[in-house]
Design a protein around this motif. Structure first.
Motif, mmCIF file in Angstrom:
data_model
loop_
_atom_site.group_PDB
_atom_site.id
_atom_site.type_symbol
_atom_site.label_atom_id
_atom_site.label_comp_id
_atom_site.label_asym_id
_atom_site.label_seq_id
_atom_site.Cartn_x
_atom_site.Cartn_y
_atom_site.Cartn_z
ATOM 1 N N THR A 1 35.504 -10.521 45.103
ATOM 2 C CA THR A 1 35.694 -11.619 46.065
ATOM 3 C C THR A 1 35.091 -12.915 45.513
ATOM 4 O O THR A 1 35.605 -13.999 45.773
ATOM 5 N N SER B 1 37.472 -14.438 43.023
ATOM 6 C CA SER B 1 38.531 -15.217 43.653
ATOM 7 C C SER B 1 38.135 -16.695 43.733
ATOM 8 O O SER B 1 38.915 -17.584 43.388
ATOM 9 N N ARG C 1 43.535 -8.959 38.349
ATOM 10 C CA ARG C 1 44.640 -9.794 37.860
ATOM 11 C C ARG C 1 45.352 -10.464 39.035
ATOM 12 O O ARG C 1 45.677 -11.646 38.993
ATOM 13 N N GLU C 2 45.562 -9.691 40.090
ATOM 14 C CA GLU C 2 46.240 -10.240 41.276
ATOM 15 C C GLU C 2 45.386 -11.332 41.930
ATOM 16 O O GLU C 2 45.903 -12.369 42.356
ATOM 17 N N ILE C 3 44.065 -11.101 41.957
ATOM 18 C CA ILE C 3 43.149 -12.074 42.569
ATOM 19 C C ILE C 3 43.185 -13.388 41.791
ATOM 20 O O ILE C 3 43.300 -14.479 42.368
ATOM 21 N N GLU D 1 46.525 -15.231 42.299
ATOM 22 C CA GLU D 1 46.587 -15.887 43.608
ATOM 23 C C GLU D 1 45.720 -17.137 43.638
ATOM 24 O O GLU D 1 46.080 -18.134 44.256
ATOM 25 N N ALA D 2 44.558 -17.068 42.973
ATOM 26 C CA ALA D 2 43.657 -18.228 42.945
ATOM 27 C C ALA D 2 44.314 -19.399 42.214
ATOM 28 O O ALA D 2 44.198 -20.556 42.648
#
Lengths: 232, 371
Positions: free
Chosen positions: B192, B195, B222-224, B227-228
């Protein structure tokens, strides 16, 4: 929907797991073990993602001849050799597609995969671990430099504990009479470890446990959702 | 006065009577309380003249086998071997006195049942509800617009400084989420923070390196980060290979990261997650490269190493508070206030408990001790 569904799944699974802590009756009693198995199965598939990432990143470095590309090539070759040895001749408990290949195992003393694991991997791993001894010395040196009241206190406590754990330290105060036993270095060292150190560690653990409760609630209630990749 | 004495004697008699009767000879089997029906409590009370007591159980082949043998004539035993809820279990007690040849046999049977609530964990449930209630109350207060004071956490305030420094020097930022998997809350807390860090890195156009040791963490991290970058309005700047898998092995992972630190010379290192023996190897190498370092873990044994080698250390709860602290969202800040209430409650409980223990009153300790 992209966010709603994972949040609902998280909430329900979270509530079920918490309930299973207090309900010994089926199906709650076995739900934790079941969920752990699910996690293992998903992890098994995810391992493939890891391997693909490893090959992709290293191959790319070799392909574009990045700085120190030779090391990435060695990494890839090592990976390939271990995978091949495992597939062809098997691991410690499992046979490979060529069987256990008794002749090769006799010549090496063990299966090729096990041989490489014991004679290469283990030694490299131990070497990295051994570095810790030197790093502890350099880090301790910096920590014990007397520049503030706290660092003085730290140094005194550390010296007392270190001396209290050694034979020579014990001999320093061995002459003290029984009535002054509380000043005996091993006893002082034990006191430092059992009371101030233990108290501080427990305080950290209690606060961390409260932090976990707070974090878990934020995740369960959908307030904290950055682990899903984004805020909204 | 006499009436009181008579009543007291009567009550004493009523209390003692069942035990007196039991003292003759008794062998009782009871369903183990608050369990999943896989244990049975056996208790016996036979006259002192017997010198050996054997407890036997009837197995599925209708054969008696010994569970335990003891010289104690008043004792108990928990049978948790092969008990299934709903199935009848038969036991017998054989007491012998070799001196005069006397023997005694008592038998009993019981069907165990799984319970719907573990009463032994009632104090834990009470604490959980109290802490959760406090967190939810403060979240709702924050939603209503109540101003909440949250103390400054230097380690988290340093994030802007670290990103700025990396941008100025044109060097990357290294983020290490530890060796825990996604089932570890410390790893989730670290992610978190990633992120927020990735968002800042994307905003300031700083490079980010995230080596991971678990495949599940790889896909999540990787997804975090992706998205950032999207959130920062710079999806084109996102490089999927900046988050990559190294190895599951503890020291292989350390060797890989140490190599990255020495080769890439990151301007800032973040070690946030679960760390064990590798903590000092990582942080000391980072110190050697001159990077600005921030670490955070809930592992008490690794914290001293981080404190010595890093510029900022998030201790215990600060790691879990980081995401809420950085987001500045009232909802999340409210939950931090709830945690503070929890701390206050625990401190009061420790003080009251200590005073009671020193005064010889043990009921608080006893009710809080559960299996």
């Amino acid at each position: 929907m992209k966010r709603f569904l994972p949040l609902m799944v998280t909430f329900f699974i979270g509530i079920i797991v918490i309930s299973s802590e207090f309900i010994p009756h089926k199906p709650f009693s076995s739900i934790n073990a079941g969920l752990e198995n699910w996690f293992l199965i998903i992890s098994g598939f995810a391992i493939l993602l890891g391997q693909i990432s490893l090959i992709k990143v290293n191959s790319n470095k070799v392909y574009i001849k990045a700085e120190n590309w030779q090391y990435y090539l060695i990494g890839l070759i090592s990976f390939g050799v271990m995978v091949l040895c495992g597939i062809l001749w098997g691991t410690q408990d499992a046979n490979g597609i060529l069987g256990s290949h008794v002749d090769l195992s006799k010549w090496l003393g063990s299966k090729p995969f096990v041989y490489l694991f014991d004679n290469v991997y283990q030694h490299l791993s131990s070497t990295m671990f051994a570095l810790l001894a030197f790093f502890i010395a350099s880090a301790a040196y910096r920590a014990f430099i007397m520049r503030s009241f706290e660092s003085n206190l730290l140094m005194i406590a550390a010296v007392v504990v270190m001396l209290g754990r050694t034979t020579i330290g014990t001999s320093f105060t061995a002459w003290l009479p029984q009535g002054w036993r509380f000043l005996h270095l091993p006893d002082v060292a034990n006191f430092v470890m059992n009371y101030p150190t233990n108290a501080a560690q427990r305080a950290i653990m209690i606060s961390a446990a409260l932090g976990i409760v707070g974090s878990s609630l934020r995740i369960l209630l959908g307030i904290e959702r950055s682990y899903l990749g984004g805020g909204d | 006065m006499n009436v009181n004495k008579i009543i007291t004697n009567l009550i004493s008699l009523l209390l003692v009577l069942p035990f007196s009767l039991n003292a003759v000879s008794a062998f009782v089997a009871k369903d183990h309380p608050s369990d999943d029906g896989r244990a049975i409590d056996l208790a016996w009370n036979v006259p002192d003249e017997f010198t050996s007591v054997t407890i036997e159980k009837l197995d599925s082949t209708e054969t008696w086998f010994a569970l335990t043998k003891t010289a104690s004539t008043v004792s108990d035993y928990v049978d948790n071997d092969g008990i299934e809820p709903g199935l009848n279990s038969q036991y017998r007690l054989i007491a012998k006195n070799p001196a005069n040849g006397d023997s005694l046999m008592l038998s009993t049977q019981i069907t165990s049942r799984a319970q719907w609530f573990n009463y032994k964990k009632s104090p834990l449930l009470f604490l959980l509800l109290l802490l959760s209630g406090a967190v939810i109350y403060y979240i709702l207060s924050a939603r209503r617009g109540k101003e909440l004071f949250i103390r400054r956490i230097n380690g988290l305030e340093s994030m802007d400084e670290a990103v700025g420094r990396a941008t100025e020097k044109g060097k990357p930022i290294l983020f290490v989420p530890g060796i825990g998997d996604l089932d570890d809350i410390q790893t989730i807390a670290g992610l978190t923070i990633l992120s927020q860090l990735a968002y800042k890195a994307a905003t300031y156009n700083a490079d980010l390196i995230v080596p991971v040791s678990k495949s599940m963490v790889l896909s999540t991290a990787r997804e975090i980060v992706k998205e950032a970058y999207l959130k920062a309005g710079r999806p084109d700047a996102f490089n999927p290979d900046c988050v990559f898998y190294l190895t599951d092995d503890q020291f292989g992972y350390v060797a890989g990261i140490d190599g990255i630190m020495v080769r890439e010379q990151p301007a800032a290192n973040f070690f946030l997650g679960t760390f064990y023996a590798e903590s000092l190897i990582l942080a000391e190498t980072g110190f050697g490269t001159g990077a600005m370092q921030t670490a955070g873990t809930a592992q008490p044994h690794q914290l001293p190493f981080f404190v010595v080698t890093c510029d900022y250390t998030l201790i215990g709860e600060e790691l879990f508070a980081a995401s809420a602290y950085l987001s500045k969202e009232p909802n999340q800040l409210g939950s931090l206030k709830g945690q503070d209430f929890g701390k206050l409650f625990i401190v009061l409980l420790i003080i009251i408990g200590s005073i009671m223990e020193m005064s010889g009153i043990h009921w608080l300790k006893n009710i809080l001790m559960f299996e």
